[in-house]
Enzyme design. Structure first.
Site, PDB file in Angstrom:
ATOM      1  N   HIS A 132      -8.219  11.708   6.016  1.00  7.37           N
ATOM      2  CA  HIS A 132      -6.981  10.952   5.805  1.00  7.37           C
ATOM      3  C   HIS A 132      -6.002  11.071   6.971  1.00  7.37           C
ATOM      4  O   HIS A 132      -4.814  10.826   6.797  1.00  7.37           O
ATOM      5  CB  HIS A 132      -6.268  11.436   4.531  1.00  7.37           C
ATOM      6  CG  HIS A 132      -6.866  10.948   3.253  1.00  7.37           C
ATOM      7  ND1 HIS A 132      -8.056  11.424   2.764  1.00  7.37           N
ATOM      8  CD2 HIS A 132      -6.439  10.040   2.347  1.00  7.37           C
ATOM      9  CE1 HIS A 132      -8.327  10.831   1.618  1.00  7.37           C
ATOM     10  NE2 HIS A 132      -7.374   9.988   1.336  1.00  7.37           N
ATOM     11  N   GLU A 183     -11.509  -2.448  -0.434  1.00  7.84           N
ATOM     12  CA  GLU A 183     -10.960  -2.801   0.877  1.00  7.84           C
ATOM     13  C   GLU A 183     -11.793  -3.845   1.605  1.00  7.84           C
ATOM     14  O   GLU A 183     -11.248  -4.797   2.165  1.00  7.84           O
ATOM     15  CB  GLU A 183     -10.827  -1.550   1.766  1.00  7.84           C
ATOM     16  CG  GLU A 183      -9.680  -0.626   1.379  1.00  7.84           C
ATOM     17  CD  GLU A 183     -10.040   0.348   0.283  1.00  7.84           C
ATOM     18  OE1 GLU A 183     -11.215   0.356  -0.162  1.00  7.84           O
ATOM     19  OE2 GLU A 183      -9.164   1.115  -0.149  1.00  7.84           O
TER      20      GLU A 183
HETATM   21  C1  TPP Z   1     -11.317   3.705   0.225  1.00  7.03           C
HETATM   22  C2  TPP Z   1     -10.093   4.289  -0.350  1.00  7.03           C
HETATM   23  N1  TPP Z   1      -9.110   3.466  -0.775  1.00  7.03           N
HETATM   24  C3  TPP Z   1      -7.984   3.966  -1.318  1.00  7.03           C
HETATM   25  C4  TPP Z   1      -7.813   5.315  -1.432  1.00  7.03           C
HETATM   26  C5  TPP Z   1      -6.534   5.877  -2.026  1.00  7.03           C
HETATM   27  N2  TPP Z   1      -6.823   6.352  -3.375  1.00  7.03           N
HETATM   28  C6  TPP Z   1      -7.130   7.632  -3.597  1.00  7.03           C
HETATM   29  S1  TPP Z   1      -7.498   7.910  -5.175  1.00  7.03           S
HETATM   30  C7  TPP Z   1      -7.242   6.325  -5.626  1.00  7.03           C
HETATM   31  C8  TPP Z   1      -7.416   5.933  -7.050  1.00  7.03           C
HETATM   32  C9  TPP Z   1      -8.809   6.116  -7.533  1.00  7.03           C
HETATM   33  O1  TPP Z   1      -8.872   6.022  -8.916  1.00  7.03           O
HETATM   34  P1  TPP Z   1     -10.164   6.348  -9.771  1.00  7.03           P
HETATM   35  O2  TPP Z   1     -11.384   5.939  -9.049  1.00  7.03           O
HETATM   36  O3  TPP Z   1      -9.962   5.778 -11.113  1.00  7.03           O
HETATM   37  O4  TPP Z   1     -10.200   7.947  -9.847  1.00  7.03           O
HETATM   38  P2  TPP Z   1      -9.133   8.933 -10.501  1.00  7.03           P
HETATM   39  O5  TPP Z   1      -8.107   9.201  -9.450  1.00  7.03           O
HETATM   40  O6  TPP Z   1      -8.587   8.292 -11.706  1.00  7.03           O
HETATM   41  O7  TPP Z   1      -9.882  10.189 -10.780  1.00  7.03           O
HETATM   42  C10 TPP Z   1      -6.844   5.585  -4.525  1.00  7.03           C
HETATM   43  C11 TPP Z   1      -6.492   4.170  -4.544  1.00  7.03           C
HETATM   44  C12 TPP Z   1      -8.851   6.141  -0.945  1.00  7.03           C
HETATM   45  N3  TPP Z   1      -8.747   7.478  -0.987  1.00  7.03           N
HETATM   46  N4  TPP Z   1      -9.973   5.610  -0.430  1.00  7.03           N
END
Ligand code: TPP
Ligand code: MG
Lengths: 369, 490
Positions: free
Chosen positions: B292, B223
């Site tokens: 959130h 972000e």
């Molecule tokens: C700063 C932030 N940006 C976006 C999100 C929304 N979000 C939650 S999980 C996620 C994906 C994360 O993927 P990864 O790090 O690969 O972990 P996984 O879910 O695969 O365990 C996103 C974009 C968030 N929670 N926090």
């Protein structure tokens, strides 16, 4: 191994030694930045395999139950299941010592169960009830246990990485030999604060193990669509942090990597990166239609690389356990989960007065002179 | 006894869905994990997996049925050894009872719960202005012209005879972006999951197909990086729309938003500014807990150089987003996940825009002025309806823009009603309502018959537990109580 997308792991110099890495070999691997090779999988005794099987199965069954309770409306909000990735936390936990800390993101139920947190307390938090670990105030993404050294449970992608680094800082500051296991995803690995942490951790030789759980997707984005360098174990190179890829579907490979990393950190050599090649079977959260990958891809991982099935086979073939012996473990796990679910559905909601508590800590009164 | 298969909840905010298709038919055997049906929610088509094994005994809800409520039984599953005769004896009472009560306990609906909100009243201090010595003549800032002579408050925005169509807020936002992207090649949209996934909340649905990957850009989860990149792109002559998956994640990027986007025009002596829109859902959704569930209206409204917009209706969402994209300044555009699925009438016009900085009188009234914005309007509007039944006519003002704030419209109304209640979901301290109250005190002090009261979210991080979350949010009852207090009823 299908979870493994890169070739660098094979033929590590320490392969013949196998098992828990000896100090010498571990240091050789991690001290030379040209080497990015995982140690050979650990050899498991019958007890170790039984423990791995039980702990992974507990996570699997717990998560399946959580999914069901979500569908029934007992659990709300975001709920991210760990199904498929069980070998990562269980293998790492087997390499940890009492006093080591754990911190992770929002896909955290497995991590909590692995650290020994009670299934009842975790499930009751998922249902938002008063006996949950956070009295129902935190929910799926925000749980903590000071006793088990589990420091959350963080909803903001990447935020746990400097926090884990800070736990390591406090260990070094206090002169303990505890290490901080800091888990994050392939998606989180692109956040800027990860690299700010890497630099400080390496500069100050902090005892932190960065465990990148590469399950190939961040929500609907595959690794190759989000990352210029898709080998996350190399992400520490410009900070002089060694790392390697690990077959995260094989609990023995994880354990061996964890042993080596722990040894590296405890001997004062600073941080290390373990990239766990793993896979999540379910959608990102309960509301993800998962259209970005095929059913076949998921099915193939389940049928060919399932971490639990691998151990189950060994229990019978290598350790001579009978089907009934294995079933007894299954039954014990099912009972724990059924009990937790039952408890979590019947436990009362928090008292309404809880809305106003825990906002500020009480100052500890200073003794008057 | 056969097991009931219930309509599952597939997202935090889902209350009902369409049973699009039965993948399994009566008589088919089902294993745990098998896809049995497809369900369409307002966001997506989801596959429903069986959790138990058995044989599909009976389908209770035909495919194609719309508006099937969560937890409605949709089929019966026969266990091993059971045959159709078991269907006659009725469905498994146990599972049904359990889930029905669960739905009541944990439903994501946000009705007020009178008993509970009474019990958990805010402990410290009321809102009443007790110390009159706090009144001061404003020593700084511009002097405000008396708004009495301004244009009629209900300035007709929609030309008479315009055809109206019913559109969801979600579609309105998408259409606004699509229209502006067609109109101006410099406009592009960027964010997490905006392109191939069609938007985490499906606001950018279809944009990739129409405009291609050059203009609809999926970003990594970075972000701070992509917000800053957006600022640079705006400096470079582009008109970025930066989507935050939710505004909670914009906290990662807030330095670029404030230090780079908001201040550049001033720091550059007017030479160059930053035309950019930061948009995404803001505030609480349902049960997504403390990290959130934050409303950022007051936060961003603090910052000179930013414009801050928070629409309620679909017409305003569309018209204001189009204006925001055309605006030469950085605009914070705060949406709300709960409102995305709400439908409103919107004028069928080729180029429908709504000016930034102008409030809208949502309902005319004489007895009290209720000022709100965004999802806060849902409480305000319901409260006004209830109050009308008791003979209290509330004038409801939808601010629409938080900064620059249309205080003239508010003041004009308060001079008529002599009372004001503000409604928002954000925290009470330094809130939007607090600012309005202070302005009214300065500009309409002698017209007030009661202190201005604020209804806001409680002064606590958002709890996860269903009962506590309900208490943490404002309620219709709290608005009604506040209005009765300022009108000295009961
Ligand atoms: C700063 C932030 N940006 C976006 C999100 C929304 N979000 C939650 S999980 C996620 C994906 C994360 O993927 P990864 O790090 O690969 O972990 P996984 O879910 O695969 O365990 C996103 C974009 C968030 N929670 N926090
Ligand atoms: Mg991932």
């Amino acid at each position: 191994m299908a979870a493994r997308s890169r070739k660098s792991g094979a033929g590590a110099p320490s392969t013949e030694k196998g098992g828990t890495a000896k100090a010498g070999s571990a240091h050789e691997i991690v001290k030379t930045l040209e080497h990015f090779d995982a140690p050979a999988p650990a050899k498991f005794s019958r007890d170790e395999d039984v423990r791995a099987y039980r702990d992974m199965l507990l996570i699997r069954r717990f998560e399946e139950k959580a999914g069901q309770l979500y569908g029934m409306g007992f659990i709300g909000g975001f709920c991210h299941l760990y199904i498929g990735q069980e070998a990562v936390v269980v293998g790492m936990q087997m390499a940890m010592k009492e006093g080591d800390e754990v911190v992770t993101g929002y896909r955290d139920h497995g991590h909590m169960l692995a650290t020994g947190m009670e299934a009842r307390g975790v499930m009751a938090e998922l249902t938002g009830r008063r006996s949950g670990y956070s009295k129902g105030k935190g929910g799926s993404m925000h749980m903590f246990s000071k006793e088990k050294k589990f420091f959350g449970g963080h909803g903001i992608v990447g935020a746990q990485v400097p926090i884990g680094t800070g736990l390591a800082f406090s260990n070094k500051y206090n002169g303990t030999d505890a290490i901080a296991i800091t888990y994050f995803g392939d998606g989180a690995a692109n956040q800027g604060q990860v690299y700010e942490s890497f630099n400080m951790a390496s500069l100050w030789k902090l005892p932190v193990v960065y465990v990148i759980e590469n399950n190939r997707y961040a929500m609907g984005t595959s690794v190759s669509r989000a990352s210029a360098e898709t080998n996350f174990s190399h992400r520490g190179v410009s900070f002089k942090i060694p790392g390697f890829q690990v077959d995260g579907m094989d609990v023995r490979a994880v354990k061996a990597a964890g042993d080596l990393a722990a040894e590296h950190c405890r001997s004062g050599d600073g941080p290390i990166i373990l990239e766990m090649m793993t896979y999540r079977y379910r959608g990102h959260s309960m509301s993800d239609p998962a259209k970005y990958r095929t059913r076949d891809e998921v099915q193939k991982m389940r049928s060919e690389s399932d971490p639990i099935e691998q151990v189950k086979k060994r229990l019978v073939s290598d350790h001579g356990m009978s089907e009934d012996d294995v079933k007894a473990v299954d039954k014990e796990v099912r009972d724990v989960v059924a009990d937790a679910a039952d408890f979590a559905q019947n436990d009362p909601e928090p008292d309404v007065s809880e809305l106003w508590t825990d906002i500020y800590a009480e100052a500890v009164p200073q003794a008057a002179e | 006894m056969p097991t009931e298969i219930l309509m599952p909840a597939l997202s935090p905010t889902m209350e009902e869905g369409t049973l699009a298709k039965w993948v399994k038919q009566v008589g088919d055997s089902v294993a745990a994990g098998d896809v049995i049906a497809e369900i369409e929610t307002d966001k997506a088509t989801m596959e429903v997996e069986a959790v138990d094994e058995g044989t599909l005994g009976k389908i209770l809800v035909d495919e194609g049925s719309e508006g099937v409520k969560v937890n409605t039984p949709i089929a019966l599953l026969l266990a091993e050894g059971e045959d159709e005769s078991a269907l006659e004896s009725g469905a498994g009472g146990a599972s049904r009872g359990a889930t029905a009560s669960a739905a009541e306990d944990t439903s994501a609906t946000r009705e007020s719960d009178e008993k509970q909100s009474a019990k958990a009243s805010e402990p410290a201090g009321g809102n009443a202005v007790e110390d009159m010595s706090a009144r001061r003549v404003p020593a700084e800032g511009k002097t405000h012209p008396d708004p009495d002579d301004a244009e009629g408050a209900l300035a007709q925005e929609i030309p008479e005879g315009t055809e109206m169509v019913s559109v969801t807020v979600r579609e309105a936002l998408r259409d606004a972006m699509a229209e502006e992207m067609r109109r101006d090649e410099m406009v592009f949209v960027m964010g997490e999951e905006v392109a191939e996934y069609q938007g985490a909340y499906k606001i950018t649905q279809g944009l990739l197909d129409e405009f291609g990957a050059r203009r609809v850009v999926d970003t990594p989860i970075t972000e701070h990086g992509f917000a800053g990149l957006g600022v640079g792109a705006a400096f470079g002559g582009l008109k970025p729309i930066v989507e935050f998956m939710t505004f909670n994640f914009a906290m990662q990027a807030i330095d670029q938003i404030i230090n780079s986007a908001a201040k550049t025009l001033y720091m550059a002596g007017g030479q160059m500014g930053c035309p950019i829109v930061f948009r995404g859902p803001n505030g609480a959704a349902a049960r997504v807990a403390a990290q959130h569930s934050q409303d950022y209206a007051a936060w961003y409204s603090h910052v000179p150089g930013l414009k801050v917009v928070q629409p309620f209706t679909a017409a305003d969402a569309k018209g204001l987003l189009k204006s925001a994209i055309r605006d030469p300044n950085p605009v914070i555009f705060l949406e709300n996940e709960i409102l995305y699925g709400h439908s409103f009438e919107i004028p069928k016009l080729d180029d429908w825009t709504v000016p930034i900085g102008k409030a809208r009188i949502h309902r005319k009234g004489t007895d009290v002025t209720i000022v709100s914005f965004g999802i806060g309007m849902t409480y305000a509007v319901k409260a006004a309806e209830e109050l009308a039944k008791e003979g209290i006519e509330a004038e409801v003002i939808d601010l629409r823009t938080i900064r620059p704030m249309d205080l003239d419209t508010v003041i004009r109304s308060v001079k008529k009603t002599n009372r004001c209640v503000t409604v928002e979901e954000g925290f009470p301290q330094s809130s939007v309502g607090a600012h309005i109250a202070s302005e009214i005190m300065v500009r309409a002090f002698d017209h007030l018959d009661a202190p201005v009261l604020k209804v806001a979210g409680k002064d606590v991080p958002m709890p996860y537990a269903a009962n506590l979350e309900k208490l943490a949010l404002p309620s219709v009852k709290e608005v009604i109580d506040a209005v009765k207090a300022v009108t000295y009823r009961d």
